[in-house]
Every structure is written in C-alpha cells, then in structure tokens.
Design a protein around this motif. Sequence first.
Motif, PDB file in Angstrom:
ATOM      1  N   GLY A  80      -6.616  -5.945 -13.971  1.00  0.00           N
ATOM      2  CA  GLY A  80      -5.489  -6.771 -13.557  1.00  0.00           C
ATOM      3  C   GLY A  80      -4.460  -5.818 -13.001  1.00  0.00           C
ATOM      4  N   ALA A  81      -3.320  -5.741 -13.682  1.00  0.00           N
ATOM      5  CA  ALA A  81      -2.243  -4.848 -13.264  1.00  0.00           C
ATOM      6  C   ALA A  81      -2.006  -5.018 -11.770  1.00  0.00           C
ATOM      7  N   SER A  82      -1.372  -4.055 -11.105  1.00  0.00           N
ATOM      8  CA  SER A  82      -1.255  -4.157  -9.655  1.00  0.00           C
ATOM      9  C   SER A  82      -2.357  -3.366  -8.992  1.00  0.00           C
ATOM     10  N   THR A  83      -2.906  -2.384  -9.706  1.00  0.00           N
ATOM     11  CA  THR A  83      -3.957  -1.562  -9.108  1.00  0.00           C
ATOM     12  C   THR A  83      -5.203  -2.374  -8.812  1.00  0.00           C
ATOM     13  N   PRO A  85      -5.738  -5.654  -7.626  1.00  0.00           N
ATOM     14  CA  PRO A  85      -5.712  -6.226  -6.279  1.00  0.00           C
ATOM     15  C   PRO A  85      -5.541  -5.170  -5.173  1.00  0.00           C
ATOM     16  N   ARG A 123      -1.581  -5.915   0.881  1.00  0.00           N
ATOM     17  CA  ARG A 123      -1.537  -6.592  -0.419  1.00  0.00           C
ATOM     18  C   ARG A 123      -0.222  -6.366  -1.143  1.00  0.00           C
TER      19      ARG A 123
ATOM     20  N   GLY B 109       2.111  -6.594 -10.644  1.00  0.00           N
ATOM     21  CA  GLY B 109       0.704  -6.933 -10.882  1.00  0.00           C
ATOM     22  C   GLY B 109       0.490  -8.426 -11.003  1.00  0.00           C
ATOM     23  N   MET B 112       0.680 -10.239  -7.618  1.00  0.00           N
ATOM     24  CA  MET B 112      -0.501 -10.084  -6.757  1.00  0.00           C
ATOM     25  C   MET B 112      -1.701 -10.848  -7.300  1.00  0.00           C
ATOM     26  N   ASN B 113      -1.918 -10.764  -8.610  1.00  0.00           N
ATOM     27  CA  ASN B 113      -3.099 -11.428  -9.185  1.00  0.00           C
ATOM     28  C   ASN B 113      -2.956 -12.945  -9.144  1.00  0.00           C
ATOM     29  N   MET B 116      -3.655 -14.104  -5.569  1.00  0.00           N
ATOM     30  CA  MET B 116      -5.093 -14.141  -5.257  1.00  0.00           C
ATOM     31  C   MET B 116      -5.766 -15.327  -5.957  1.00  0.00           C
TER      32      MET B 116
END
Lengths: 214, 330
Positions: A80-83, A85, A123, B109, B112-113, B116
């Motif tokens: 998950g996190a931002s890394t 995506p 992104r 995070g 962004m998730n 998506m």
Amino acid sequence: MTDNAARVIGRMFSDISIAIDAHKDHLTALDGAIGDADHGITMSLGFNAVTNELAGMDLDHVAASAVLASAAAAFLNAVGASTGPLYASAFLQAAKVLEKSETLSLENHVEMIVAMTAGIQERGKGQRGDKTMLDAWIPATEAAIKAQNDGADVRVLWNEVIHAAEAGANATRSMVAARGRAARLGERSLGHVDPGAASAVIILRAMKNRLDFS
Amino acid sequence: MQRFINDPNLVVEDTVKGFVKAHSDILRLGQNPRVIVAKDAPVAGKVGVITGGGSGHEPGFMGYTGKNMLDAVAVGELFSSPTAKSFHDAIREANGGTGVICLYGNYAGDNMNVKMAVRLAAKEGIEVATVVANDDVCSAPPHEREKRRGVAGEIFMWKIGSARATQGGSLEEVRAVAQKAIDNCRSIGVGLGPCTLPAVGHPNFQIEPDTMEVGIGHHGEPGVRVEPLKSAEAIARDMCQIVLDDHNLPAGTEVAVLVSGLGATPLNELYILNDTIETEISARGLIIHRTYIGNYFTSLEMVGATLTVFALDAETKALLDVEANCTMKL
C-alpha cells in the motif's frame, strides 16, 4: 548461452530485491528521521512479492514486457503506502516500452528509465525539488537522454545515470519536503536525505548492474 | 521494550485474527483477509460506507465497522496505506447497489490507493464518491487546509456519513454531510513519548525528557514545535487555543469533544486534560453536546493525546445521536 530478455528482467528484480533487503535498515533509519520509519520494510515487502511472483513464471516462454507487468501487479497488491502505486505505475510504463519491441537495446534502456519516471510523476503529481524519489529519477532520466544523445555506450550511459541519481538523492538533504509524509514537517525536513530518493538509487544501481551486461 | 507479539512481521495478521474473534457479533473477515466487513453488509439499497488506513491506530479504522457505522474497512500494514486492491475489495463488500462512499484520511499513500481502487470499481459499474479528512490543525496553515492530515476527526466523519446512509441518504447526500462533518472538525495532538514499529525495533524519533511535541502526527511524525513539558492544565489550554483559534466558532455553537489517548497514556490523564478542556471550551461560550474520552484513535504505544472539536448544526447533531453498534461507544 545468453539469457533472453524476460530472464534478464527477472534477474534484475531479484537483484533489486537483494539490494533493497541489504539496505532495509538504512532506508528505515532515513525514513525515521522525517517520516514513519516504514520505507525499508515496505520496499522489501514489495520486491519480495515481485520475486515470489516471478519465481512462478516460466521466463523462457513469456515476453519481457509481461514480466514487468506481472512485477507491477505483484508490487501493487503487496504494497500500500505511496510506494505501491508509484512503483507499480513505473513498472507498468516500462512494460509498455518493451511491448513495442521486446529487446533490451540501449534505446530501450533509456526509454524504460524515461517511462518509469513518467509513471511515477503521473501517479504522484510530484516535481523536481519536492524532496521525493523523483529527485533521483528525474536527474537519472535527464542523464540517460543526454548520454544517449552524446553517443555513449551502455557502460558510460549507466554510469552517468547512477552518478546523476546519486547527486540528486544527496541534494534532497538541502530540500524542504513538499510532498509525502515529510511535507508536513516543513523546514524540519532539512538536513535529511529523502528515503524514497535513496531507494531509487539502490533500484537504479541494481538495474545498471544487470542491464549493462545484457 | 517488552511487547505481546509473536513475529514482528505478522503483527497485522495476528491483530486481525484476534480482532475478528473478539467481535464476531458485529463484523466478519472479508474475502480479502485485509478487509473487515460489518456483519450485515452489504445492505441492499443502502449507500455503502467504507474507510481504510494503516494499522497501529486501533481501534482506529477497523474498530468502527458495524451497524449504522462503516460497512467495510481496508486494513494496511502498520502505519502504511492499505493496498489499492484492499480498498477495492472493501468497496465491493460494501456495495448494496446504490453506490459506495470512501471516507479516508489525507495521506499521500491513501490518496493514491483510493484513487486506483475507485477506478477499478468504476470499471465494474460501482459508483464511488470520496471525502478526505483534513482536521489536523498543526499539519498545515489555514490557507493550505487541503494539505492537512486527517486524524481523530475522521471518527465523526464516519459516524455522520454512516448515519445518513442508514437513513436512506443518496450517495450525494451522504457525501455532502460527511464533507460538512469533517469541515467542522479541528484536531491537535501532543506527544510526550515516541512509538516503535515492532519490525523496526527502536523509536523512529525521540522526545527528549521534560519536553513535548506540539502538533504531533498520528504516525510519529515529529510535531511542529518542541516545548518544555508543562502541567496538564497548561497543555490543555494550549490545545484548546490552537484548535479553537483555527475554528473561530461563534458563541452558542454546540460542539462534540473527543479526547483520545495515543496508546500509552492512561485514561486518568485524559480526564485530567478534559477538566481544563471543558472549562476552556465553555469559557468561549460554546455548548458541549457530547464528550468522548478514551483510546479512540491511537498510534501504537505513543504517549500523548489528541483533542478534536466538532462544531454541530441541527443536521449533524441529530446524526451524531443515531445509535451505532461498533467496538467503541459512539
């Protein structure tokens, strides 16, 4: 026997995973200074998921682009996190480059670096100077394009890429974070290298070590 | 430090297992083991309400699943956004056919998730609306409110949005009132001691003896200023001042007050803080409708507390009073 492109990409991910695991504590310490200390753990988790996924693929009978696309999906589903995506987008964009020609030509090395950076930027909506992983990826991309225009060979090109990425990551020390969790610290983020930029250098270095022999 | 864990890398798995066993009367594990689902969800014809966030904030996120509360919750690693897949699966579990709303906190995070996941759900024909919480006053100045983090005010956003959905509100009506709820929340955290991710093994920042961090984040992000430790009365007064100055509420406004521990602060100290908080809020002519005290939204074993002040109007006051059945008293 020379490895096919899919196998090279597979090995490249296993190299990245080993390198990230070796630097896990360092990345976590960097993140602890300005974030929540999970970057090393998160990156390690993601690349281990990628190598597990790729271990189940028959790399002699898939396209290199499919390996990158599988890596993107595995990374996204694990992290998950931002890394999650951000790197999933990067690998997906790199997959699109290889879909056009499934070779690891020097042109494709450059195009993949360009595409990965574009994926991350698209992104995360980040800019250079925000104190993020892009402060390593953007200079690396510029260096790759410049070296290509200068007619550099694969070794020289990747050396320039790594040099630029390292310089970019080091420069984050004097930046005030504008994005991500560290952004809330304002000036207190000064003096610390961004962990995302540091892991970007580790990834690029592992890519270099695999690709400049391919 | 001594902790009750089996394997530092399995903290979330083991937490979820024990959590589901404890609360099987109100919730269940989703098909995705990183999604918690209310026992009756999805409810046909009702707007589904979901959230998601990193673990380590318990009862934060998963503890607010239940009847007239959240239909599904995506569970992330410790202090780390859930995956896009988990958010997507939570949306599916909550989908009663009239759309789903995701009410989450403003972190890179999660943003962004969720984005998506919303796209993946849209491809399946599920309409998803979102509201992003940004109640943490110290995380950005007022003119950059969109940059502020979401913290304990999220609980009020969930309660209000969920209650409206229960009453048959449309997706747009639920979105609008959840947005109103969070727009009327202001929070501040004060940290007296750091926290440690078990897999890391040492605190990710230090709070020097006899000092405190004002404006501390829910993930151990250092605060915006370090000050000498003061009396509870002085700290509570500072917390009220920061929150209420930012809020700027006219006298006579009714408010809900939430004082949450960050994990390692004993309840009695929260009551000591609240003694002054009640005095300060009342002194400004505000009327306290309800007070919530306890470990509502924590940060592992951080020592500290947060204060959230939620300004009510007739609509949000009525929705706040709708009975809910989750793991916490709301």
